[in-house]
Scaffold this motif. Structure first.
Motif, PDB file in Angstrom:
ATOM      1  N   LEU A  44       0.839  -1.088  -0.071  1.00  0.00           N
ATOM      2  CA  LEU A  44      -0.103   0.101  -0.116  1.00  0.00           C
ATOM      3  C   LEU A  44       0.873   1.238   0.071  1.00  0.00           C
ATOM      4  O   LEU A  44       1.742   1.297   0.951  1.00  0.00           O
ATOM      5  CB  LEU A  44      -0.990  -0.209   1.115  1.00  0.00           C
ATOM      6  CG  LEU A  44      -1.826   1.192   1.543  1.00  0.00           C
ATOM      7  CD1 LEU A  44      -2.722   1.409   0.360  1.00  0.00           C
ATOM      8  CD2 LEU A  44      -2.427   1.164   2.853  1.00  0.00           C
ATOM      9  N   ILE A  45       0.662   2.027  -1.038  1.00  0.00           N
ATOM     10  CA  ILE A  45       1.681   3.293  -0.995  1.00  0.00           C
ATOM     11  C   ILE A  45       1.075   4.330  -0.194  1.00  0.00           C
ATOM     12  O   ILE A  45      -0.237   4.680  -0.605  1.00  0.00           O
ATOM     13  CB  ILE A  45       1.766   3.825  -2.788  1.00  0.00           C
ATOM     14  CG1 ILE A  45       2.296   2.568  -3.284  1.00  0.00           C
ATOM     15  CG2 ILE A  45       2.768   5.011  -2.738  1.00  0.00           C
ATOM     16  CD1 ILE A  45       3.491   2.253  -3.049  1.00  0.00           C
ATOM     17  N   LEU A  46       1.685   5.094   0.405  1.00  0.00           N
ATOM     18  CA  LEU A  46       0.980   6.054   1.452  1.00  0.00           C
ATOM     19  C   LEU A  46       1.566   7.552   0.937  1.00  0.00           C
ATOM     20  O   LEU A  46       0.666   8.577   1.170  1.00  0.00           O
ATOM     21  CB  LEU A  46       1.357   5.843   2.954  1.00  0.00           C
ATOM     22  CG  LEU A  46       0.904   4.565   3.472  1.00  0.00           C
ATOM     23  CD1 LEU A  46       1.492   4.629   5.134  1.00  0.00           C
ATOM     24  CD2 LEU A  46      -0.444   4.490   3.419  1.00  0.00           C
ATOM     25  N   SER A  47       2.828   7.676   0.579  1.00  0.00           N
ATOM     26  CA  SER A  47       3.347   9.057   0.021  1.00  0.00           C
ATOM     27  C   SER A  47       4.503   8.986  -0.710  1.00  0.00           C
ATOM     28  O   SER A  47       5.231   7.716  -0.638  1.00  0.00           O
ATOM     29  CB  SER A  47       3.273   9.908   1.294  1.00  0.00           C
ATOM     30  OG  SER A  47       4.688   9.662   2.032  1.00  0.00           O
ATOM     31  N   GLY A  48       4.994   9.962  -1.256  1.00  0.00           N
ATOM     32  CA  GLY A  48       6.185   9.969  -1.954  1.00  0.00           C
ATOM     33  C   GLY A  48       5.957   9.442  -3.586  1.00  0.00           C
ATOM     34  O   GLY A  48       4.828   9.548  -4.062  1.00  0.00           O
ATOM     35  N   THR A  49       6.966   9.444  -4.063  1.00  0.00           N
ATOM     36  CA  THR A  49       7.123   9.156  -5.690  1.00  0.00           C
ATOM     37  C   THR A  49       7.880   8.022  -5.947  1.00  0.00           C
ATOM     38  O   THR A  49       8.810   7.681  -5.218  1.00  0.00           O
ATOM     39  CB  THR A  49       7.419  10.377  -6.416  1.00  0.00           C
ATOM     40  OG1 THR A  49       8.685  10.669  -6.473  1.00  0.00           O
ATOM     41  CG2 THR A  49       6.362  11.384  -6.277  1.00  0.00           C
ATOM     42  N   GLY A  50       7.863   7.533  -6.999  1.00  0.00           N
ATOM     43  CA  GLY A  50       8.616   6.504  -7.676  1.00  0.00           C
ATOM     44  C   GLY A  50       7.869   5.463  -8.571  1.00  0.00           C
ATOM     45  O   GLY A  50       6.883   5.533  -8.912  1.00  0.00           O
ATOM     46  N   GLU A  51       8.682   4.424  -8.940  1.00  0.00           N
ATOM     47  CA  GLU A  51       8.163   3.413  -9.910  1.00  0.00           C
ATOM     48  C   GLU A  51       7.970   2.037  -9.310  1.00  0.00           C
ATOM     49  O   GLU A  51       9.226   1.877  -8.515  1.00  0.00           O
ATOM     50  CB  GLU A  51       8.935   3.698 -11.126  1.00  0.00           C
ATOM     51  CG  GLU A  51       8.840   4.880 -12.016  1.00  0.00           C
ATOM     52  CD  GLU A  51       9.484   4.875 -13.134  1.00  0.00           C
ATOM     53  OE1 GLU A  51       8.937   5.394 -14.341  1.00  0.00           O
ATOM     54  OE2 GLU A  51      10.626   4.084 -13.425  1.00  0.00           O
ATOM     55  N   HIS A  52       7.147   1.374  -9.649  1.00  0.00           N
ATOM     56  CA  HIS A  52       7.283   0.029  -9.065  1.00  0.00           C
ATOM     57  C   HIS A  52       7.431  -1.072 -10.245  1.00  0.00           C
ATOM     58  O   HIS A  52       6.378  -0.997 -10.960  1.00  0.00           O
ATOM     59  CB  HIS A  52       5.579  -0.433  -8.198  1.00  0.00           C
ATOM     60  CG  HIS A  52       5.775  -1.667  -7.546  1.00  0.00           C
ATOM     61  ND1 HIS A  52       4.539  -2.115  -7.202  1.00  0.00           N
ATOM     62  CD2 HIS A  52       6.894  -2.535  -7.173  1.00  0.00           C
ATOM     63  CE1 HIS A  52       4.667  -3.436  -6.308  1.00  0.00           C
ATOM     64  NE2 HIS A  52       6.092  -3.524  -6.632  1.00  0.00           N
ATOM     65  N   LEU A  53       8.235  -1.824 -10.247  1.00  0.00           N
ATOM     66  CA  LEU A  53       8.596  -2.779 -11.296  1.00  0.00           C
ATOM     67  C   LEU A  53       8.059  -3.936 -11.055  1.00  0.00           C
ATOM     68  O   LEU A  53       8.219  -4.639  -9.906  1.00  0.00           O
ATOM     69  CB  LEU A  53      10.034  -2.800 -11.727  1.00  0.00           C
ATOM     70  CG  LEU A  53      10.743  -1.846 -12.403  1.00  0.00           C
ATOM     71  CD1 LEU A  53      10.784  -0.438 -11.470  1.00  0.00           C
ATOM     72  CD2 LEU A  53      12.166  -2.419 -12.694  1.00  0.00           C
ATOM     73  N   VAL A  54       7.020  -4.496 -11.668  1.00  0.00           N
ATOM     74  CA  VAL A  54       6.244  -5.989 -11.497  1.00  0.00           C
ATOM     75  C   VAL A  54       6.256  -6.555 -12.697  1.00  0.00           C
ATOM     76  O   VAL A  54       5.764  -6.354 -13.723  1.00  0.00           O
ATOM     77  CB  VAL A  54       4.643  -5.525 -10.910  1.00  0.00           C
ATOM     78  CG1 VAL A  54       4.007  -7.010 -10.767  1.00  0.00           C
ATOM     79  CG2 VAL A  54       4.499  -4.638  -9.730  1.00  0.00           C
ATOM     80  N   GLY A  55       7.009  -7.565 -12.780  1.00  0.00           N
ATOM     81  CA  GLY A  55       7.420  -8.550 -13.963  1.00  0.00           C
ATOM     82  C   GLY A  55       8.012  -7.738 -15.063  1.00  0.00           C
ATOM     83  O   GLY A  55       8.958  -6.971 -14.841  1.00  0.00           O
ATOM     84  N   GLN A  56       7.037  -7.532 -15.906  1.00  0.00           N
ATOM     85  CA  GLN A  56       7.704  -6.923 -17.214  1.00  0.00           C
ATOM     86  C   GLN A  56       6.796  -5.313 -17.291  1.00  0.00           C
ATOM     87  O   GLN A  56       7.233  -4.487 -17.990  1.00  0.00           O
ATOM     88  CB  GLN A  56       7.070  -7.510 -18.515  1.00  0.00           C
ATOM     89  CG  GLN A  56       7.470  -8.745 -18.758  1.00  0.00           C
ATOM     90  CD  GLN A  56       6.962  -9.551 -20.026  1.00  0.00           C
ATOM     91  OE1 GLN A  56       6.935  -8.880 -21.115  1.00  0.00           O
ATOM     92  NE2 GLN A  56       6.555 -10.633 -19.756  1.00  0.00           N
ATOM     93  N   ARG A  57       6.114  -4.926 -16.084  1.00  0.00           N
ATOM     94  CA  ARG A  57       5.443  -3.790 -16.285  1.00  0.00           C
ATOM     95  C   ARG A  57       5.997  -2.914 -15.222  1.00  0.00           C
ATOM     96  O   ARG A  57       6.439  -3.306 -14.135  1.00  0.00           O
ATOM     97  CB  ARG A  57       4.024  -4.158 -15.656  1.00  0.00           C
ATOM     98  CG  ARG A  57       2.862  -3.086 -15.736  1.00  0.00           C
ATOM     99  CD  ARG A  57       2.782  -2.368 -17.230  1.00  0.00           C
ATOM    100  NE  ARG A  57       2.087  -0.900 -17.093  1.00  0.00           N
ATOM    101  CZ  ARG A  57       0.917  -0.848 -16.946  1.00  0.00           C
ATOM    102  NH1 ARG A  57       0.142  -1.857 -17.304  1.00  0.00           N
ATOM    103  NH2 ARG A  57       0.425   0.420 -16.984  1.00  0.00           N
ATOM    104  N   VAL A  58       5.977  -1.482 -15.513  1.00  0.00           N
ATOM    105  CA  VAL A  58       6.459  -0.581 -14.752  1.00  0.00           C
ATOM    106  C   VAL A  58       5.217   0.437 -14.363  1.00  0.00           C
ATOM    107  O   VAL A  58       4.439   0.812 -15.198  1.00  0.00           O
ATOM    108  CB  VAL A  58       7.500   0.153 -15.502  1.00  0.00           C
ATOM    109  CG1 VAL A  58       8.078   1.497 -14.359  1.00  0.00           C
ATOM    110  CG2 VAL A  58       8.852  -0.344 -15.604  1.00  0.00           C
TER     111      VAL A  58
END
Length: 290
Positions: A44-58
């Motif tokens: 569960l994302i609460l704050s901030g920024t970034g990218e989540h890499l899940v398998g082949q998907r960003v």
């Protein structure tokens, strides 16, 4: 240098032995390498920024984003800037054990079965998130669970189980998707929910089609397009996965596990189990064997 490592195991977390759950609130910066684990995980994302890499998907991350990650799915983070999130790591058997069967919750099948299986595909557009009010409530529920686990000494089994299942049910009831589910994915989800809920008894294709409100032929076409399996082959995979979890986590006999997982004939169960995992059930009690 990226943080993290390539694989995590439940034995690394102090409350897994007693509760089959561990939860933490963390803040990430920079990169956290893609990894797998021998447990499932809610993020569960609460704050901030970034990218989540899940398998082949960003995925570009926002407050309220929710992911359910299966243990075999590699995932990680990059470009994180003060990315605050909650990890709830759990043995998937806990979803179906004890009081309160989560399979009856309307959104359970999509959030915990369908979404984790297809979220790593590049073309997947149905990211899951919570609105602001639901995010705040989910954060509070996560805080309750974390405090129970921090305070426990093996005596809070009921409170921890209740806290986890309350959180899981709340997420399943309140998530949204970035785009409305396609008709095909809606059919698939309804069918999967029916299969999961009734997997312990004999099931005919006709009743699954009726539950999904389509013809048998159309249902088979949807399953092949979404997961590459027929509905009955998907059911067999569900049953075998559940059986493998019971073998790893209980002392029940092979015959008992076969019956609990919908196999009327223990000999047939042993044959298909060996075909799937390369060894008969009685040789696969060790978690590493599966």
């Amino acid at each position: 240098m990226p943080a993290g490592k390539s694989q995590y195991r439940k034995g690394e977390y102090p409350t897994f032995e007693d509760y089959s759950i561990y939860a933490q609130r963390v803040v990430l910066n920079g990169e956290f390498v893609q990894h797998s684990h021998d447990f499932d995980e809610i993020v569960l994302i609460l704050s901030g920024t970034g990218e989540h890499l899940v398998g082949q998907r960003v995925y570009s991350l926002k407050r309220g984003d929710v992911f359910v990650i299966k243990g075999e799915t590699r995932h990680g983070f990059r470009g994180a800037e003060n990315l605050e999130l909650v990890n709830v790591m759990y043995d998937p058997r806990i979803l179906l054990s004890g009081e309160g069967d989560l399979r009856a919750v309307a959104g359970f099948a999509y959030l915990f079965l369908v979404q984790p299986a297809i979220a790593q595909q590049e073309e997947y557009p149905y990211a899951v998130f919570l609105d602001e009010d639901a995010t705040e409530t989910a954060s509070t529920l996560c805080g309750f669970l974390i405090r129970q686990l921090e305070d426990c000494a093996g005596q809070y089994q009921v409170a921890v189980q209740y806290g986890f299942k309350t959180l899981a049910a709340y997420l399943a009831n309140h998530y949204r998707t970035r785009e409305d589910l396609s008709e095909k994915l809606g059919i698939f989800t309804r069918a999967v929910q029916y299969l999961q809920y009734n997997a312990a008894r004999p099931i005919k294709l006709q009743e699954v089609a009726e539950a999904a409100a389509v013809s048998q032929r159309h249902l088979e076409r949807v399953f092949f397009e979404v997961c590459g399996l027929s509905p009955m082959a998907y059911l067999l995979e569900l049953r075998l996965r559940h059986a493998s979890l019971l073998l790893r986590g209980t002392s029940k006999t092979v015959a008992e596990i076969a019956g609990e997982c919908g196999f009327e004939d223990p000999s047939y169960f042993a044959r298909v189990f060996k075909r799937k995992y390369g060894a008969p059930p009685n040789q696969c009690r060790n978690a590493k064997a599966l």
